[in-house]
Design an enzyme around this catalytic site. Structure first.
Site, PDB file in Angstrom:
ATOM      1  N   VAL A 176      -1.377  -1.912   7.230  1.00 25.34           N
ATOM      2  CA  VAL A 176      -2.514  -2.667   6.700  1.00 25.34           C
ATOM      3  C   VAL A 176      -3.112  -3.486   7.830  1.00 25.34           C
ATOM      4  O   VAL A 176      -2.403  -4.231   8.511  1.00 25.34           O
ATOM      5  CB  VAL A 176      -2.075  -3.595   5.535  1.00 25.34           C
ATOM      6  CG1 VAL A 176      -3.240  -4.488   5.095  1.00 25.34           C
ATOM      7  CG2 VAL A 176      -1.572  -2.774   4.347  1.00 25.34           C
ATOM      8  N   GLY A 229      -2.297  -7.647  11.215  1.00 20.91           N
ATOM      9  CA  GLY A 229      -1.900  -6.354  10.664  1.00 20.91           C
ATOM     10  C   GLY A 229      -0.424  -6.353  10.345  1.00 20.91           C
ATOM     11  O   GLY A 229       0.308  -7.289  10.732  1.00 20.91           O
ATOM     12  N   LYS A 230       0.029  -5.384   9.620  1.00 21.83           N
ATOM     13  CA  LYS A 230       1.470  -5.239   9.364  1.00 21.83           C
ATOM     14  C   LYS A 230       1.718  -3.804   8.931  1.00 21.83           C
ATOM     15  O   LYS A 230       0.838  -3.164   8.352  1.00 21.83           O
ATOM     16  CB  LYS A 230       1.927  -6.196   8.246  1.00 21.83           C
ATOM     17  CG  LYS A 230       3.389  -6.534   8.314  1.00 21.83           C
ATOM     18  CD  LYS A 230       3.647  -7.614   9.345  1.00 21.83           C
ATOM     19  CE  LYS A 230       5.090  -7.974   9.457  1.00 21.83           C
ATOM     20  NZ  LYS A 230       5.297  -9.127  10.335  1.00 21.83           N
ATOM     21  N   GLY A 231       2.926  -3.325   9.185  1.00 22.30           N
ATOM     22  CA  GLY A 231       3.267  -1.973   8.760  1.00 22.30           C
ATOM     23  C   GLY A 231       4.672  -1.934   8.227  1.00 22.30           C
ATOM     24  O   GLY A 231       5.462  -2.867   8.428  1.00 22.30           O
ATOM     25  N   ASP A 260       9.679  -5.772  13.710  1.00 18.05           N
ATOM     26  CA  ASP A 260       9.885  -6.697  12.597  1.00 18.05           C
ATOM     27  C   ASP A 260      11.265  -6.345  12.033  1.00 18.05           C
ATOM     28  O   ASP A 260      12.101  -5.795  12.762  1.00 18.05           O
ATOM     29  CB  ASP A 260       8.748  -6.528  11.570  1.00 18.05           C
ATOM     30  CG  ASP A 260       8.678  -7.687  10.573  1.00 18.05           C
ATOM     31  OD1 ASP A 260       8.266  -8.775  10.966  1.00 18.05           O
ATOM     32  OD2 ASP A 260       9.051  -7.501   9.409  1.00 18.05           O
TER      33      ASP A 260
END
Ligand SMILES: NC(=O)c1ccc[n+]([C@@H]2O[C@H](COP(=O)([O-])OP(=O)(O)OC[C@H]3O[C@@H](n4cnc5c(N)ncnc54)[C@H](O)[C@@H]3O)[C@@H](O)[C@H]2O)c1
Length: 430
Positions: free
Chosen positions: A74, A119-121, A160
């Protein structure tokens, strides 16, 4: 006919909502947007992710079976620069969680004024059940699926939960193979030998120490008198403990998932780390007392650093906190329903989007160094990190004073204001 939920259903729903990261992110956003009087249209823009990608990744397992894993990326905002944020591997990854974490990255980058969006995934998988080669294949296929959507100028992932420098090396290599040349700046958190930055591993813990020092100074307290309780002895908590203990803070308690250790005179952190390495647990450390891990967070202390996971300070236990300063090393350790209690108790909160921003700040330095092709020594990294963390702390406190709000709301307001300013300057491309 009006159907009413029974009290137990209502309580269950309340608890579910309290722990939903997306609702928590939205609750804080709403407060800040209202206070800033942001108009409805701009609120919609700020709230909506810029782009959301879902990929289904076919992977051959070691035993020959085929499995399909679902992954997300995202990109919440690209208004101030490329999207930036980690990738996590866990069985309970959800689209909503990734959305919330992506928006937090936007606000975190804006609070520290680094030129990134958020953002992050994540990939739904259980890394404890996968071999290194299976994890490598999952990572490479995920990267190949995202090839057009990530890049040094587009979206820059980082490690992460359950991903690390090796994962980043695989992403960098896969991306580089598709680009036909080496592109180290596509990810941060890489090994130092592959374009990583010195000081990145310590950065988040160091950032926590820097903002805690600022808070102590502001409240007229001395470092040597500060009793510190830390939850989590991993990257963030372990580093914060090491660095703070070396700097003269008294780390009186460390809390882990399987126990807590206490020494009123301050723990020997290096010895505790050695003990855990040898025994697999912090429990049974000769130079400390084992105490109840469920009560340890409520010890009387000057500084409490939750640095393990989200939702540990809740509406049910916030009244028990006896710290003067709460430095949020983890992402989202305090639920939005716990905020009012902390305020009533007069606890000085250093909110997560400020307190743990040392990591993304040194990630920014890594990206700069990769693009320059020129690498800084550790002292320079640490000095520049300190400058950014101190300035960000001062910006948040000044904003809180100017608008007569608490620190968390101030941090969100500052962030929203910076992002909306960038959007207005750029204009909306029709
Ligand atoms: N690593 C970074 O640079 C960074 C940057 C920003 C935010 N964060 C956030 O900080 C938090 C911790 O990240 P990390 O990188 O240190 O992870 P980590 O896995 O290295 O460390 C987490 C530690 O917490 C312990 N833990 C797990 N559940 C616990 C519980 N219920 N009680 C006490 N201890 C428990 C684990 O055993 C582990 O030692 C996460 O919320 C993460 O999103 C990390």
């Amino acid at each position: 006919m009006i159907l009413e939920a029974s009290p137990s259903v209502t309580n269950h729903k309340r608890a579910e909502d309290e722990f939903n990261p997306l609702l928590a992110a939205e609750a804080r956003f709403d407060q800040a947007a209202e206070k800033l009087n942001i108009d409805e249209g701009m609120q919609k823009v700020l709230r909506s992710p810029s782009r959301e990608i879902i990929v289904h990744i076919p992977v051959q397992l070691d035993d020959g079976r085929l499995e399909v894993f679902t992954g997300y990326r995202v990109q919440h905002s690209i208004a101030r620069g490329p999207a930036k944020g980690g990738i996590r591997y866990a069985p309970d990854v959800t689209h909503d969680e990734v959305r919330a974490l992506a928006s937090w990255m936007t606000w975190k980058c804006a609070v520290t004024n680094v030129p990134f969006g958020g953002g992050k995934g994540g990939i739904i998988c259980d890394p404890s059940l996968l071999s290194p080669s299976e994890l490598e294949r999952i990572t490479r296929r995920y990267t190949a699926e995202l090839f057009e959507f990530i890049g040094p100028e587009i979206d820059v992932p980082a490690p992460d939960v359950n991903t690390n420098d090796q994962t980043m090396a695989w992403i960098m290599d896969t991306y580089s193979m598709h680009s036909r040349h080496t592109q180290t700046a596509v990810v941060t958190g890489k090994p130092v030998d592959l374009g990583g930055s010195r000081g990145r591993t310590e950065a988040t813990g160091r950032g926590c120490m820097i903002v805690t020092e600022q808070a102590l100074r502001l409240l007229g307290m001395a470092r040597s008198d500060a009793r510190v309780v830390i939850q989590g002895f991993g990257n963030v908590g372990g580093m914060a403990a090491r660095l703070m203990s070396r700097a003269g803070f008294k780390i009186v308690c460390i809390i882990e998932w399987d126990g807590a250790v206490y020494n009123a005179n301050g723990l020997n952190i290096e010895a505790l780390a050695k003990h855990r390495k040898e025994t697999g647990s912090i429990k049974g450390f000769a130079e400390a007392e084992d105490i109840d891990r469920n009560e340890a967070m409520f010890l009387e202390c000057e500084v409490l650093i939750p640095a393990a996971r989200e939702n540990v300070i809740t509406s049910q236990n916030a009244h028990k906190i006896r710290a003067k300063i709460l430095c949020e090393g983890a992402n989202g350790p305090t639920t939005h329903l716990a905020d009012p209690t902390l305020r009533e108790k007069g606890i000085f909160v250093i909110p997560d989007i400020l307190a743990n921003a040392g990591g993304v700040t040194v990630s920014y330095f890594e990206w700069v160094q990769d693009r320059q092709g020129y690498f800084w020594n550790e002292q320079l990294v640490n000095d520049r990190l300190e400058e950014i963390m101190v300035n960000s702390f001062r910006d948040v406190v000044a904003y809180a004073q100017k608008h007569e709000v608490h620190n968390r709301l101030a941090a969100y307001m500052l962030a929203l204001d910076r992002v909306q300013f960038a959007i207005k300057l750029r204009g909306i491309y029709a």
